[in-house]
Enzyme design. Structure first.
Site, PDB file in Angstrom:
ATOM      1  N   GLU A   1      20.448  35.811  24.020  1.00 38.90           N
ATOM      2  CA  GLU A   1      19.790  36.181  25.276  1.00 38.90           C
ATOM      3  C   GLU A   1      20.767  37.074  26.043  1.00 38.90           C
ATOM      4  O   GLU A   1      21.889  36.651  26.346  1.00 38.90           O
ATOM      5  CB  GLU A   1      19.489  34.913  26.084  1.00 38.90           C
ATOM      6  CG  GLU A   1      18.789  35.202  27.391  1.00 38.90           C
ATOM      7  CD  GLU A   1      18.511  33.932  28.199  1.00 38.90           C
ATOM      8  OE1 GLU A   1      19.382  33.053  28.273  1.00 38.90           O
ATOM      9  OE2 GLU A   1      17.405  33.847  28.761  1.00 38.90           O
TER      10      GLU A   1
ATOM     11  N   PHE B   1      20.492  30.399  38.865  1.00 39.75           N
ATOM     12  CA  PHE B   1      20.643  31.397  39.932  1.00 39.75           C
ATOM     13  C   PHE B   1      19.447  32.330  40.039  1.00 39.75           C
ATOM     14  O   PHE B   1      19.237  32.944  41.074  1.00 39.75           O
ATOM     15  CB  PHE B   1      21.917  32.237  39.686  1.00 39.75           C
ATOM     16  CG  PHE B   1      21.713  33.328  38.668  1.00 39.75           C
ATOM     17  CD1 PHE B   1      21.186  34.560  39.044  1.00 39.75           C
ATOM     18  CD2 PHE B   1      22.001  33.136  37.320  1.00 39.75           C
ATOM     19  CE1 PHE B   1      20.968  35.562  38.112  1.00 39.75           C
ATOM     20  CE2 PHE B   1      21.781  34.127  36.383  1.00 39.75           C
ATOM     21  CZ  PHE B   1      21.258  35.348  36.780  1.00 39.75           C
TER      22      PHE B   1
ATOM     23  N   SER C   1      20.611  27.746  31.243  1.00 39.42           N
ATOM     24  CA  SER C   1      20.824  28.262  29.890  1.00 39.42           C
ATOM     25  C   SER C   1      20.698  27.122  28.860  1.00 39.42           C
ATOM     26  O   SER C   1      20.879  25.951  29.190  1.00 39.42           O
ATOM     27  CB  SER C   1      22.199  28.917  29.806  1.00 39.42           C
ATOM     28  OG  SER C   1      23.184  27.983  30.178  1.00 39.42           O
TER      29      SER C   1
ATOM     30  N   LYS D   1      20.631  20.187  43.312  1.00 40.01           N
ATOM     31  CA  LYS D   1      21.938  20.817  43.080  1.00 40.01           C
ATOM     32  C   LYS D   1      21.629  22.244  42.661  1.00 40.01           C
ATOM     33  O   LYS D   1      21.373  22.527  41.488  1.00 40.01           O
ATOM     34  CB  LYS D   1      22.688  20.061  41.980  1.00 40.01           C
ATOM     35  CG  LYS D   1      24.193  20.200  41.991  1.00 40.01           C
ATOM     36  CD  LYS D   1      24.720  21.617  41.918  1.00 40.01           C
ATOM     37  CE  LYS D   1      24.646  22.246  40.557  1.00 40.01           C
ATOM     38  NZ  LYS D   1      24.987  23.699  40.568  1.00 40.01           N
TER      39      LYS D   1
ATOM     40  N   GLU E   1      25.436  27.570  42.241  1.00 37.01           N
ATOM     41  CA  GLU E   1      26.510  27.888  43.187  1.00 37.01           C
ATOM     42  C   GLU E   1      26.593  29.396  43.450  1.00 37.01           C
ATOM     43  O   GLU E   1      27.349  29.840  44.300  1.00 37.01           O
ATOM     44  CB  GLU E   1      27.847  27.330  42.693  1.00 37.01           C
ATOM     45  CG  GLU E   1      28.328  27.822  41.337  1.00 37.01           C
ATOM     46  CD  GLU E   1      27.767  27.024  40.153  1.00 37.01           C
ATOM     47  OE1 GLU E   1      26.546  26.757  40.133  1.00 37.01           O
ATOM     48  OE2 GLU E   1      28.543  26.710  39.233  1.00 37.01           O
ATOM     49  N   ARG E   2      25.810  30.197  42.704  1.00 44.76           N
ATOM     50  CA  ARG E   2      25.828  31.650  42.930  1.00 44.76           C
ATOM     51  C   ARG E   2      25.010  32.049  44.161  1.00 44.76           C
ATOM     52  O   ARG E   2      25.320  33.009  44.839  1.00 44.76           O
ATOM     53  CB  ARG E   2      25.241  32.388  41.740  1.00 44.76           C
ATOM     54  CG  ARG E   2      25.748  31.926  40.430  1.00 44.76           C
ATOM     55  CD  ARG E   2      26.529  33.014  39.715  1.00 44.76           C
ATOM     56  NE  ARG E   2      27.073  32.471  38.484  1.00 44.76           N
ATOM     57  CZ  ARG E   2      28.237  31.822  38.393  1.00 44.76           C
ATOM     58  NH1 ARG E   2      28.997  31.640  39.452  1.00 44.76           N
ATOM     59  NH2 ARG E   2      28.642  31.343  37.233  1.00 44.76           N
TER      60      ARG E   2
ATOM     61  N   CYS F   1      13.633  34.452  32.876  1.00 46.84           N
ATOM     62  CA  CYS F   1      13.470  33.763  31.595  1.00 46.84           C
ATOM     63  C   CYS F   1      12.179  34.195  30.910  1.00 46.84           C
ATOM     64  O   CYS F   1      11.981  33.926  29.740  1.00 46.84           O
ATOM     65  CB  CYS F   1      13.477  32.261  31.799  1.00 46.84           C
ATOM     66  SG  CYS F   1      12.026  31.700  32.652  1.00 46.84           S
TER      67      CYS F   1
HETATM   68  P1  NAD Z   1      23.415  28.111  33.836  1.00 50.75           P
HETATM   69  O1  NAD Z   1      23.065  27.263  32.673  1.00 50.75           O
HETATM   70  O2  NAD Z   1      24.743  28.803  33.837  1.00 50.75           O
HETATM   71  O3  NAD Z   1      23.389  27.252  35.183  1.00 50.75           O
HETATM   72  C1  NAD Z   1      22.272  26.463  35.540  1.00 50.75           C
HETATM   73  C2  NAD Z   1      22.737  25.278  36.360  1.00 50.75           C
HETATM   74  O4  NAD Z   1      23.618  24.477  35.565  1.00 50.75           O
HETATM   75  C3  NAD Z   1      23.522  25.666  37.607  1.00 50.75           C
HETATM   76  O5  NAD Z   1      23.117  24.842  38.675  1.00 50.75           O
HETATM   77  C4  NAD Z   1      24.961  25.422  37.221  1.00 50.75           C
HETATM   78  O6  NAD Z   1      25.760  25.023  38.319  1.00 50.75           O
HETATM   79  C5  NAD Z   1      24.858  24.290  36.217  1.00 50.75           C
HETATM   80  N1  NAD Z   1      25.917  24.353  35.196  1.00 50.75           N
HETATM   81  C6  NAD Z   1      26.514  25.460  34.689  1.00 50.75           C
HETATM   82  N2  NAD Z   1      27.429  25.123  33.775  1.00 50.75           N
HETATM   83  C7  NAD Z   1      27.420  23.780  33.674  1.00 50.75           C
HETATM   84  C8  NAD Z   1      28.143  22.844  32.884  1.00 50.75           C
HETATM   85  N3  NAD Z   1      29.061  23.228  32.004  1.00 50.75           N
HETATM   86  N4  NAD Z   1      27.871  21.534  33.045  1.00 50.75           N
HETATM   87  C9  NAD Z   1      26.953  21.126  33.922  1.00 50.75           C
HETATM   88  N5  NAD Z   1      26.230  21.976  34.705  1.00 50.75           N
HETATM   89  C10 NAD Z   1      26.455  23.287  34.585  1.00 50.75           C
HETATM   90  O7  NAD Z   1      22.220  29.166  34.014  1.00 50.75           O
HETATM   91  P2  NAD Z   1      22.111  30.388  35.032  1.00 50.75           P
HETATM   92  O8  NAD Z   1      23.039  31.473  34.568  1.00 50.75           O
HETATM   93  O9  NAD Z   1      22.205  29.924  36.422  1.00 50.75           O
HETATM   94  O10 NAD Z   1      20.593  30.830  34.787  1.00 50.75           O
HETATM   95  C11 NAD Z   1      20.199  31.701  33.764  1.00 50.75           C
HETATM   96  C12 NAD Z   1      19.658  30.949  32.568  1.00 50.75           C
HETATM   97  O11 NAD Z   1      18.558  30.129  32.965  1.00 50.75           O
HETATM   98  C13 NAD Z   1      19.094  31.860  31.492  1.00 50.75           C
HETATM   99  O12 NAD Z   1      19.468  31.354  30.235  1.00 50.75           O
HETATM  100  C14 NAD Z   1      17.588  31.764  31.684  1.00 50.75           C
HETATM  101  O13 NAD Z   1      16.814  32.052  30.552  1.00 50.75           O
HETATM  102  C15 NAD Z   1      17.446  30.355  32.091  1.00 50.75           C
HETATM  103  N6  NAD Z   1      16.197  30.110  32.784  1.00 50.75           N
HETATM  104  C16 NAD Z   1      15.238  29.405  32.123  1.00 50.75           C
HETATM  105  C17 NAD Z   1      14.009  29.179  32.727  1.00 50.75           C
HETATM  106  C18 NAD Z   1      12.949  28.372  32.029  1.00 50.75           C
HETATM  107  O14 NAD Z   1      12.038  27.912  32.695  1.00 50.75           O
HETATM  108  N7  NAD Z   1      13.034  28.183  30.723  1.00 50.75           N
HETATM  109  C19 NAD Z   1      13.767  29.665  34.025  1.00 50.75           C
HETATM  110  C20 NAD Z   1      14.782  30.373  34.659  1.00 50.75           C
HETATM  111  C21 NAD Z   1      15.996  30.582  34.037  1.00 50.75           C
END
Ligand code: NAD
Length: 499
Positions: free
Chosen positions: A384, A149, A226, A173, A176-177, A281
């Site tokens: 985090e 998101f 994450s 994909k 969804e937020r 991140c």
């Molecule tokens: P998230 O892991 O909750 O969601 C990311 C994606 O995964 C979304 O599209 C979501 O729909 C999907 N998802 C969520 N739960 C799932 C599951 N159980 N099974 C399959 N798919 C699932 O992350 P977020 O809250 O959207 O983003 C924040 C996180 O992203 C933080 O941890 C941040 O550090 C990380 N991030 C990392 C980078 C990097 O380059 N390392 C860059 C930006 C954000």
């Protein structure tokens, strides 16, 4: 209330699963739209469309493909304000920050305009008698990306721009937020001339993600989010025989040496710690001053700066430093972690717990927090937080500070503030983290370098954008060609030895 769609085969397609997620305006707490959550069958339809469209796109010469991206850059600039407004409304970040989100994606599109050059293969003339050898990079076919998101424009563009430039079809994909900007990007790139079916957006949650990971036609998957989900995506995708790059969470340390310019370090920490409400991140979430005196000086400089931060809705324009966090659940989780820090004995020197904004009582705002005397066992150090919370861990020496960054399970980014070139060089050489800032607090590499962390911040071999992205979205094929003069020699039963 608006009901969003998917974008499949060049058209807005209504969700048919009957499942939806609510999309909030984080500043007001109101539900402003609902987004359909695709079933595996809906995802499969998009894959079918992509598989039909992709061969012709791969056969389009790379310069023509690059021209589509050139026009896309123009359209991004044309619609910048509209995109930024939609982004802030769903994400909550300030308008200037939303423009930055789009701009950092746009720069990767610009880099990908170099596709004709970047995709040139290798050629060895006369590798043997009458033998030429050449390697070419070919598109993979249908590829997909799952995005977080926190950068709803930048990260999708980091993935789909190189994928498309290389001749692949790409299924996005998004989170969804905040799915509106990804949908707008898909429409905009088609306006720029991209054939239908090459970039599609399938909205969804775990069901759509699992369908991507299991679909036999999808060749490669990019993921950012994450760490637990990144690891899951990497393992399940790789087990299904796909190429996977999955980027995860972070806990970025900034080391402040006694000789650093303390005003510069404090300004940098405030911008990198609290910008975008800490939902980056590459945010700095741990300050590591070296020596007690440095720590006292740094804390004294930080407190007034943090107390002056302006927190508010994006509609206040340039008058706010950061906005709300993305959901009520995210806010509650941040405040729970703050309580755990207090309970475990960290000193809360700036307390944002009672923050309230008149007129926005239902918004997901979190006041700024600063902790001092944090220790490595505490939950606020290990986890985090992804919110406006900066933790200070005091180190007695440079080696202790370096050791902290090195022992943390995450290794996305880190920074050192110093006037000592020797310390800076030593830090950059030894620290086991992917992106290093020297007097730069958020060292996000530019589009023509690559982006990626180490340790639990990334799973897979190749980084995002830059030259690695052209490797990730292509495979190498190597041809050895011999023409008649050599063939006259008759059969050979062993590998040719070089004479
Ligand atoms: P998230 O892991 O909750 O969601 C990311 C994606 O995964 C979304 O599209 C979501 O729909 C999907 N998802 C969520 N739960 C799932 C599951 N159980 N099974 C399959 N798919 C699932 O992350 P977020 O809250 O959207 O983003 C924040 C996180 O992203 C933080 O941890 C941040 O550090 C990380 N991030 C990392 C980078 C990097 O380059 N390392 C860059 C930006 C954000």
């Amino acid at each position: 209330m608006q009901t969003l769609t998917h974008h499949i085969g060049g058209a807005a397609v209504e969700g048919r699963s009957g499942r939806f997620a609510e999309v909030f305006n984080p500043a007001t707490g109101e539900v402003q739209a609902r987004v359909p959550l695709a079933s595996a069958a809906e995802l499969a339809e998009a894959v079918e469309v992509a598989a039909k469209a992709q061969p012709a796109w791969a056969a389009t010469n790379p310069q023509r493909r690059a021209r589509v991206l050139m026009r896309f850059v123009d359209l991004l600039n044309r619609d910048m304000d509209k995109l930024a407004e939609a982004l802030s409304r769903e994400h909550g970040k300030t308008l200037p920050d939303a423009v930055g989100d789009i701009q950092r994606g746009l720069e990767v599109v610009e880099f990908c305009i170099g596709a004709p050059h970047l995709l040139k293969g290798e050629f060895t003339d006369a590798a043997g008698p009458g033998i030429d050898m050449y390697s070419m990079r070919q598109a993979l076919g249908v590829t997909a990306g799952i995005t977080p998101f926190n950068f709803p424009a930048m990260i999708p563009m980091w993935m789909f721009a190189p994928a498309i430039a290389c001749g692949n079809a790409f299924i996005l994909k998004p989170s969804e937020r905040d799915p509106s900007v990804p949908l707008m990007l898909a429409r905009l790139i088609e306006e720029a001339g991209l054939p239908k079916g090459i970039l599609q957006v399938v909205n969804g949650d775990k069901e759509a993600v699992d369908a991507i990971l299991d679909h036999p036609v999808i060749q490669a998957v990019g993921f950012v989010g994450s760490t637990p989900i990144a690891q899951y995506i990497y393992e399940r995708g790789a087990a299904a025989g796909k190429r996977v790059q999955a980027f995860g969470g972070a806990k970025n340390h900034m080391i402040v040496m006694p000789d650093a310019d303390m005003d510069q370090a404090a300004d940098a920490l405030v911008g990198a710690g609290y910008g975008a409400a800490g939902e980056r991140c590459m945010a700095i979430s741990v300050a590591v001053p070296v020596g007690a005196e440095t720590a006292d000086r740094l804390i004294a400089k930080l407190i007034p700066r943090i107390e002056k931060l302006k927190v508010g809705p994006y509609t206040a324009g340039r008058d706010v430093d950061y906005g709300p966090v993305v959901t009520r659940a995210a806010r509650d989780n941040i405040l729970r972690l703050v309580e755990s820090g207090v309970a475990q004995g960290a000193k809360l020197v700036v307390d944002g717990r009672n923050f309230a904004l008149q007129g926005y009582e239902n918004g997901f705002f979190v006041g700024p927090h600063l902790f001092d005397h944090v220790t490595p066992e505490m939950e606020i150090y290990r986890k985090e937080i992804f919110g406006p919370v900066l933790s200070t861990v005091r180190a007695a020496s440079y080696e202790e500070a370096l050791g902290l960054a090195m022992s943390h399970e995450y290794g996305n980014g880190t920074a050192i503030f110093t006037r000592d070139g020797d310390a800076a060089r030593d830090f950059a050489a030894r620290v086991n983290v992917g992106m290093i800032g020297i007097n730069v607090p958020i060292p996000v590499p530019l589009a023509y370098h690559t982006f990626g962390g180490w340790k639990k911040s990334a799973f897979g071999d190749l980084n995002q954008h830059g030259p690695d992205s052209f490797r990730f979205y292509t495979r190498t094929k190597t041809v050895t060609a011999r023409w008649p003069s050599g063939i006259k020699e008759g059969s050979a039963f062993n590998f040719r030895q070089m004479e």
